[in-house]
Design a protein around this motif. Structure first.
Motif, PDB file in Angstrom:
ATOM      1  N   ALA A 255       4.806   1.648   4.420  1.00  0.00           N
ATOM      2  CA  ALA A 255       4.665   2.525   5.589  1.00  0.00           C
ATOM      3  C   ALA A 255       3.956   1.835   6.746  1.00  0.00           C
ATOM      4  CB  ALA A 255       3.917   3.796   5.187  1.00  0.00           C
ATOM      5  N   ALA A 256       3.005   0.966   6.429  1.00  0.00           N
ATOM      6  CA  ALA A 256       2.213   0.288   7.466  1.00  0.00           C
ATOM      7  C   ALA A 256       2.756  -1.101   7.796  1.00  0.00           C
ATOM      8  CB  ALA A 256       0.761   0.185   7.015  1.00  0.00           C
ATOM      9  N   GLN A 257       4.024  -1.357   7.436  1.00  0.00           N
ATOM     10  CA  GLN A 257       4.634  -2.667   7.686  1.00  0.00           C
ATOM     11  C   GLN A 257       5.885  -2.506   8.543  1.00  0.00           C
ATOM     12  OE1 GLN A 257       2.929  -5.290   6.722  1.00  0.00           O
ATOM     13  NE2 GLN A 257       1.454  -4.067   5.561  1.00  0.00           N
TER      14      GLN A 257
ATOM     15  N   TYR B  42       9.446  -4.505   8.692  1.00  0.00           N
ATOM     16  CA  TYR B  42      10.531  -4.352   7.721  1.00  0.00           C
ATOM     17  C   TYR B  42      11.437  -3.182   8.106  1.00  0.00           C
ATOM     18  CZ  TYR B  42       8.153  -7.510   4.446  1.00  0.00           C
ATOM     19  OH  TYR B  42       7.574  -8.606   3.854  1.00  0.00           O
ATOM     20  N   ASN B  43      12.704  -3.475   8.272  1.00  0.00           N
ATOM     21  CA  ASN B  43      13.685  -2.391   8.370  1.00  0.00           C
ATOM     22  C   ASN B  43      14.089  -2.000   6.950  1.00  0.00           C
ATOM     23  OD1 ASN B  43      15.481  -0.561   9.624  1.00  0.00           O
ATOM     24  ND2 ASN B  43      17.177  -1.952   9.199  1.00  0.00           N
ATOM     25  N   VAL B  44      14.348  -0.725   6.752  1.00  0.00           N
ATOM     26  CA  VAL B  44      14.724  -0.255   5.418  1.00  0.00           C
ATOM     27  C   VAL B  44      16.067   0.449   5.496  1.00  0.00           C
ATOM     28  CG1 VAL B  44      13.334   1.850   5.743  1.00  0.00           C
ATOM     29  CG2 VAL B  44      14.023   1.147   3.434  1.00  0.00           C
TER      30      VAL B  44
ATOM     31  N   ASP C 191       7.208   6.906   8.330  1.00  0.00           N
ATOM     32  CA  ASP C 191       7.448   7.815   9.454  1.00  0.00           C
ATOM     33  C   ASP C 191       8.161   7.169  10.627  1.00  0.00           C
ATOM     34  OD1 ASP C 191       5.394   6.285  10.481  1.00  0.00           O
ATOM     35  OD2 ASP C 191       3.933   7.915  10.555  1.00  0.00           O
ATOM     36  N   ARG C 192       8.404   5.855  10.587  1.00  0.00           N
ATOM     37  CA  ARG C 192       9.207   5.247  11.657  1.00  0.00           C
ATOM     38  C   ARG C 192      10.688   5.595  11.504  1.00  0.00           C
ATOM     39  NH1 ARG C 192       7.214   1.161   8.418  1.00  0.00           N
ATOM     40  NH2 ARG C 192       8.700  -0.163   7.274  1.00  0.00           N
ATOM     41  N   LYS C 193      11.053   6.146  10.359  1.00  0.00           N
ATOM     42  CA  LYS C 193      12.399   6.667  10.152  1.00  0.00           C
ATOM     43  C   LYS C 193      12.340   8.191  10.238  1.00  0.00           C
ATOM     44  CE  LYS C 193      14.451   2.679   9.247  1.00  0.00           C
ATOM     45  NZ  LYS C 193      15.505   2.122  10.110  1.00  0.00           N
TER      46      LYS C 193
ATOM     47  N   ALA D 226      17.100   1.971  14.565  1.00  0.00           N
ATOM     48  CA  ALA D 226      15.673   1.726  14.342  1.00  0.00           C
ATOM     49  C   ALA D 226      14.954   2.941  13.781  1.00  0.00           C
ATOM     50  CB  ALA D 226      15.020   1.295  15.659  1.00  0.00           C
ATOM     51  N   ASP D 227      15.365   4.152  14.206  1.00  0.00           N
ATOM     52  CA  ASP D 227      14.632   5.352  13.797  1.00  0.00           C
ATOM     53  C   ASP D 227      15.339   6.179  12.744  1.00  0.00           C
ATOM     54  OD1 ASP D 227      16.692   6.171  15.401  1.00  0.00           O
ATOM     55  OD2 ASP D 227      15.514   7.698  16.450  1.00  0.00           O
TER      56      ASP D 227
END
Length: 238
Positions: free
Chosen positions: A122-124, A127-129, A159-161, A172-173
């Motif tokens: 979460a804090a990285q 990295y795209n997932v 939470d970036r997704k 990206a989101d």
């Protein structure tokens, strides 16, 4: 234990073989030609029902089990927008209901690994997932219920997704879930974390339906005599 099988396709037949080998009695085998058996008179003779059918019929089948006051284990996916309503019916009537998107013991352990890795990542933000799931061509829903469970677990931490999409678009989101239908694949789920420096990948690959069927029988054994709404986390004490 007396079992009613609602849905007698490939999964139903696998459950039948495992349950019978364990000494249980399958007293009902209900498919599209024997829907008339889906009533209180016939279902009421069972200690538990195991339901693997279609998204269009799952709600009705589970409701019939509640009317017969028979505990029901359901593995049907693709209808989960109605799950809160079914859970409420179960609680109101003091019935027993257990639903899982996947009954494999290995997959349920994989769920816990996925949640842990998502929390760590979460804090990285470098990295795209994204995810990929592969199933046989007869699977009716895409993405799979298991993939949606994995996605929801991941989104709870990363939470970036903001949500998931069922395509190859690398937004990206949004979490991309790529669904492939290839025979004879029982089920593979992969979560990829990719950065300019390195990749981290976790994968679960099923070799046959046996793991899913065996887990469903274990769930039915566990559910007999209980009341309430449960998941495989309760069965496996995860």
């Amino acid at each position: 234990m007396k079992i009613a099988l609602i849905g007698y396709g490939k999964m139903g037949k696998a459950i039948d073989a495992i349950a019978t080998a364990k000494g249980h009695e399958v007293i009902l085998k209900i498919d599209h030609d024997s829907q008339h058996l889906l009533d209180k008179e016939h279902l009421g003779q069972a200690d538990v029902a195991i339901e693997f059918t279609t998204p269009e019929t799952a709600y009705h089948n589970i409701q019939k089990c509640f009317e017969a006051n028979v505990p029901v284990v359901s593995g049907t996916t693709g209808w989960l927008e109605q799950l809160p309503e079914v859970n409420a019916l179960c609680e109101k009537g003091h019935h027993a209901f257990l639903h899982a998107t996947n009954f494999s013991i290995g997959v349920n352990i994989f769920f816990e690994v996925n949640k842990k890795l998502a929390a760590l990542m979460a804090a990285q933000p470098q990295y795209n997932v994204w995810m990929e799931e592969i199933h046989h061509t007869q699977k009716k829903d895409a993405p799979s219920g298991t993939a949606i469970t994995l996605a929801e677990q991941l989104l709870a931490s990363v939470d970036r997704k903001k949500g998931w999409v069922n395509d190859e678009t690398q937004q990206a989101d949004m979490l991309s879930i790529i669904s492939k239908r290839i025979d004879p694949a029982p089920g593979t789920h992969t979560i990829h974390y990719s950065s300019p420096i390195d990749d981290i990948t976790i994968t679960h690959t099923a070799h046959s339906r046996e793991g899913f069927a065996a887990g469903a029988v274990v769930a039915a054994e566990w559910l007999k005599g209980k009341a309430g709404v449960f998941t495989m986390k309760d069965v496996l004490n995860l």
